[in-house]
Design an enzyme around this catalytic site. Structure first.
Site, PDB file in Angstrom:
ATOM      1  N   GLU A 182       8.516  10.280   5.010  1.00  0.00           N
ATOM      2  CA  GLU A 182       8.107  10.495   3.558  1.00  0.00           C
ATOM      3  C   GLU A 182       7.288  11.112   3.465  1.00  0.00           C
ATOM      4  O   GLU A 182       6.312  10.770   2.148  1.00  0.00           O
ATOM      5  CB  GLU A 182       7.898   8.852   3.335  1.00  0.00           C
ATOM      6  CG  GLU A 182       9.213   8.042   3.271  1.00  0.00           C
ATOM      7  CD  GLU A 182       9.012   6.746   1.980  1.00  0.00           C
ATOM      8  OE1 GLU A 182       8.342   6.697   2.317  1.00  0.00           O
ATOM      9  OE2 GLU A 182       9.884   5.985   1.552  1.00  0.00           O
ATOM     10  N   GLU A 254      16.601   4.548   3.219  1.00  0.00           N
ATOM     11  CA  GLU A 254      16.432   3.512   3.027  1.00  0.00           C
ATOM     12  C   GLU A 254      17.190   2.935   1.736  1.00  0.00           C
ATOM     13  O   GLU A 254      15.994   3.185   0.456  1.00  0.00           O
ATOM     14  CB  GLU A 254      14.961   3.782   3.157  1.00  0.00           C
ATOM     15  CG  GLU A 254      14.487   3.789   4.274  1.00  0.00           C
ATOM     16  CD  GLU A 254      13.231   4.158   4.836  1.00  0.00           C
ATOM     17  OE1 GLU A 254      12.459   2.944   3.856  1.00  0.00           O
ATOM     18  OE2 GLU A 254      12.586   4.882   5.708  1.00  0.00           O
TER      19      GLU A 254
HETATM   20  C1  GAL Z   1       9.279   3.082   3.322  1.00  0.00           C
HETATM   21  C2  GAL Z   1       9.516   3.771   4.560  1.00  0.00           C
HETATM   22  C3  GAL Z   1       9.384   2.679   5.292  1.00  0.00           C
HETATM   23  C4  GAL Z   1       9.021   1.053   5.193  1.00  0.00           C
HETATM   24  C5  GAL Z   1       9.264   1.075   3.682  1.00  0.00           C
HETATM   25  C6  GAL Z   1       8.735  -0.497   3.226  1.00  0.00           C
HETATM   26  O1  GAL Z   1       9.216   3.947   1.722  1.00  0.00           O
HETATM   27  O2  GAL Z   1       9.345   4.460   4.992  1.00  0.00           O
HETATM   28  O3  GAL Z   1       8.611   2.717   6.619  1.00  0.00           O
HETATM   29  O4  GAL Z   1       7.549   0.964   4.875  1.00  0.00           O
HETATM   30  O5  GAL Z   1       8.725   1.745   2.643  1.00  0.00           O
HETATM   31  O6  GAL Z   1       9.115  -1.837   3.877  1.00  0.00           O
END
Ligand code: GAL
Length: 827
Positions: A182, A254
């Protein structure tokens, strides 16, 4: 033989001719990943290896596979692998090669997210605190010190995995790898600073130089995407998002299945319906690879595992719960979706497609066609109304609000994201050892605070108040600051301390005079507490504690902790003016507590005589406690109920279970009072909903993995109670399905029920037609069907699982003849 195979399809096919027989050729094109020449629709899930134990891995991975996943994704945890510079750890739950081998043995693919900045609610986002000691170091920007360390670590991991033949081209499971995490968010904040841009291009070049033979991805990198990198999406929804270039596939790294939890927060829940909606929408809009973050969240064992103010539990409301149990209906509802999507793999990845909005942009039909077949998605983004949609063949389909219907033949609805066919399970905690009624036998030992209340030298002195992370190197949560002053006569003052947190204890002449911790969210706070000085030399001892280091945001390593600069003052209680400003007094420093140096948690033989029996003190700050206990029999996961304790750290047989803080009560948030899966899910602000546990301890139960326990022998629990608490209430429980409920909407539908861990159904309690009141576990039937109850009782009682078809014979009394059949069973 190593091959670079991230080129588009044409090149890849050429390379395939030279492929090693055992290797898997991985490439991509504009539609999907291409594996051994075939486009693939892939479903993946995150399981972070240090958030469980090696003994749990095979079961978690098997459940993921049975849930319809093709791949397991994990970050790599730099601070865990290199806790001190050039001292490595690849043992136990940090045995990364063993983890990937388990994935391979299960016949699954793997996605390697090296980072090595990983965010992940992990201490410093995974970056080891010792990096700060290197001169000229700036995290995640274009500078030699950082880039050198990052490259050294990345190369180490890649080499280790190559040596074990873990990359696809070598016959291993890894089909994708990620560099950074990110970074686009950081670039936004830095206004696309030049150094940031140079850094991210350097990252891509360094990664590609590694020659791993599989493509590299960067998540949330929508601007300034370096060449030879696939940019991917993160979020609760990714249907409106498309990659930068048309020759790369649409990948979702994600899909947040819930949310992480901080000590001041209740539990976040994201419904199965909403996750299914997001996944279906993603594949409707050309998605090709989707990863659940998290599929199993697990536990932050140990002090360098969690992020700032993050609970020890990282359950995340994931399809597998913290302990590895299947969370229903989430797990099953997504599994049903995976099956339908898989059946459409070919047409989705090779077919022509057409999106048609139906009167309103909220309603969209997507038709995929290939040869003579077609497949359809109908999505309804209205959060308050169902819609009727008529397809080309003249048939009309009712699509509930905030849902997607999938018709693999454009005729029959095989799946609707809002209609759950899987059982709901209510997990229950049962007493671990039925025979123990009087609680555990505890002994105790005081933490030796004395040296720092007197003239003990500490590690060094300085005439200023220093930043904590730099001073302690994050080797402990604790840093002592101590000074002294001469005073004439007795007087009362207010001790004023300004600190950047996270927690502070103040002692004057050995007496605890105050405790304070960071209020919700921000770490900066002031402590003001009345103190009394006596004539002569007075000692002011301040103990500052961190609670996990920040893991997110541009330049997060600049965020200080501890009493940086203060001021620390003694304020005259009458005039309210500063009587003494101690900020530049001679402060002596020591990181860590005596018990940490002695490793009291290991219960070493040489310390055994120090433990005191008899009546144990309760609510006494800075106290070590020890008890032995029997491990609960069976296979069900074990938790320790720590209600009654304050704040501290808990170990079982020397294994760190994490920080505990059951005295921290979760905030009362609006989201605890509304829960509707329809409408955009958010973890912050107005979108919060379906929260549970407002005004309750944010974490009361702590996972004790089975592999930490010894069967048939005494097990030792050691607590370091920092704030003061009552250990006599500690108890052990097992967690398993207690009630299983399921519904059948129509005659002919099957109802399947299952217990867990070999338990059998002991009774069928409700079999009711029409509207059923209450919740699973406490349903009150409205229209009981004797016939249904008899059929389920006959088929299910005494069985671990059973399936019964809803038939015409299941009737209730008059006025009850139609409607949904609801069944509830007890395990
Ligand atoms: C995303 C990040 C993850 C985790 C997630 C929230 O932005 O890439 O590592 O932090 O948010 O759980």
């Amino acid at each position: 033989m190593e091959r670079v195979s991230w080129q588009p399809l044409a090149l890849l096919l050429l390379a395939a001719a030279a492929a090693v027989a055992s290797g898997t050729e991985v490439g991509y094109d504009g539609r999907s990943m291409v594996i051994d020449g075939e486009r693939r629709l892939l479903i993946s899930g995150s399981i972070h290896y240090p958030r469980s134990t090696p003994e749990m891995w095979p079961d978690l991975i098997r459940k993921a596979k049975e849930g319809g996943l093709d791949a397991i994704e994990t970050y790599v945890f730099w601070n865990g692998h290199e806790p001190r510079r050039r001292q490595y750890n690849f043992e136990g739950s940090y045995d990364i090669v063993r983890f990937f081998k388990e994935v391979q043995d299960a016949g699954m693919y793997a996605i390697l997210r090296i980072g090595p900045y990983i965010c992940g609610e992990w201490n410093y986002g995974g970056l080891p605190a010792w990096l700060r000691d290197i001169s000229g170091m700036q995290f995640r920007m274009h500078n030699n010190p950082f880039e050198q360390e990052m490259e050294t670590f990345t190369t180490l991991i890649v080499d280790k995995l190559k040596e074990a033949k873990m990359f696809a081209g070598q016959g291993g499971p890894i089909i994708l790898s990620q560099i950074e995490n990110e970074y686009g968010n950081v670039m936004d904040k830095l206004n696309n600073d030049e150094s940031a841009s140079e850094y991210i291009h350097w990252c891509a070049a360094m990664a590609n130089k590694q020659n791993v033979g599989v493509p590299w991805i960067m998540c949330q990198q929508d601007q300034d995407v370096p060449p030879n990198v696939i940019n991917t999406c993160n979020g609760f929804y990714c249907h409106d998002w498309f990659p930068k270039r048309t020759d790369i596939p649409k990948i979702w790294t994600e899909n947040w299945t819930g949310w992480f939890k901080a000590w001041d927060k209740p539990d976040f829940h994201r419904s199965a319906e909403d996750i299914a909606f997001s996944v279906a929408m993603f594949f409707q809009t050309r998605g090709s690879l989707q990863n659940y973050y998290m599929y199993h969240g697990g536990t932050n064992f140990g002090r360098t595992s969690g992020g700032p103010y993050i609970t020890t539990s990282y359950d995340y409301d994931a399809p597998l719960d913290e302990y590895g149990n299947i969370r229903q209906p989430k797990y099953g509802h997504l599994k049903d979706l995976h099956n339908v999507l898989k059946s459409m793999e070919k047409i989705l990845l090779h077919g022509d497609y057409k999106d048609t909005t139906m009167g309103n942009t909220n309603v969209m039909v997507t038709k995929y066609t290939l040869d003579n077949s077609s497949a359809c998605f109908i999505s309804n983004k209205f959060d308050d109304k169902e819609v009727n949609v008529t397809l080309d063949d003249g048939a009309t389909h009712v699509v509930p609000a905030w849902s997607v219907s999938i018709l693999p033949d454009c005729k029959t609805v095989a799946y609707n994201s809002a209609k759950i066919k899987t059982q709901t399970s209510v997990m229950v905690k049962r007493p671990g050892v039925e025979t123990v009624t009087d609680g555990l036998a505890w002994s105790w030992m005081p933490e030796n605070l004395h040296p720092f209340m007197t003239d003990e030298k500490g590690n060094f002195r300085k005439n200023e108040l220093l930043e904590q992370i730099a001073t302690s190197g994050d080797q402990s949560d604790y840093l002592w600051y101590r000074t002294s002053l001469e005073h004439k006569g007795e007087s009362n003052y207010k001790l004023h301390v300004n600190t950047t947190g996270h927690e502070l204890y103040a002692f004057v002449n050995g007496k605890l005079v105050g405790r304070h911790y960071a209020p919700n969210g921000g770490f900066v706070f002031q402590m003001e507490t009345p103190v009394k000085l006596h004539s002569g030399k007075n000692y002011i001892s301040l103990l500052s504690a961190t609670i996990g280091l920040k893991n997110y945001g541009a330049l997060f390593e600049m965020m200080p902790a501890g009493i940086v600069g203060g001021p620390v003052k003694l304020v005259d209680t009458v005039t309210n003016t500063t009587a003494y400003d101690l900020s530049n007094s001679s402060w002596s420093y020591k990181a860590g507590l005596a018990g940490e140096y002695r490793e009291t948690h290991l219960d070493k033989a040489k310390d055994r005589s120090q433990w005191r029996g008899g009546t144990i003190p309760v609510h006494r700050p800075f106290t070590w406690y020890k008890a032995t206990f029997e491990a609960p029999t069976g296979e069900e996961p074990v938790v320790a109920d720590l209600l009654g304790l304050g704040k501290g750290v808990v170990w079982v047989n020397g294994n760190n279970l994490g920080r505990y803080w059951p005295s921290y009560v979760a905030a009362d948030m609006d989201g605890c009072r509304r829960c509707d899966y329809r409408g955009t899910f958010m973890a912050d602000g107005d979108g919060q909903k379906c929260l549970t546990g407002c005004n309750e301890p944010s974490q009361r139960f702590y996972h004790v993995p089975r592999s930490f326990l010894k069967a048939g022998e005494p097990n030792t629990m050691v607590l370091f109670e920092e704030a003061g608490g009552d250990p006599t209430r500690v108890s052990f429980h097992t967690v398993a399905v207690g009630a299983a409920c399921a519904e059948a909407a129509e005659v002919g539908d099957e109802v399947a029920l299952a217990c867990s861990h070999g338990r059998t159904i002991s009774s069928v309690d409700v079999a009711s037609l029409g509207v059923t009141r209450g919740k699973c576990g406490a349903y009150q039937g409205g229209c009981e069907s004797k016939a249904a109850l008899a059929a389920f009782t006959a088929a299910c009682v005494g069985k671990e699982s059973c399936t019964v078809r809803h038939t015409e014979d299941f009737r209730a009394g008059s006025g009850c003849d139609s409607g949904v059949l609801t069944v509830q069973a007890t395990c």
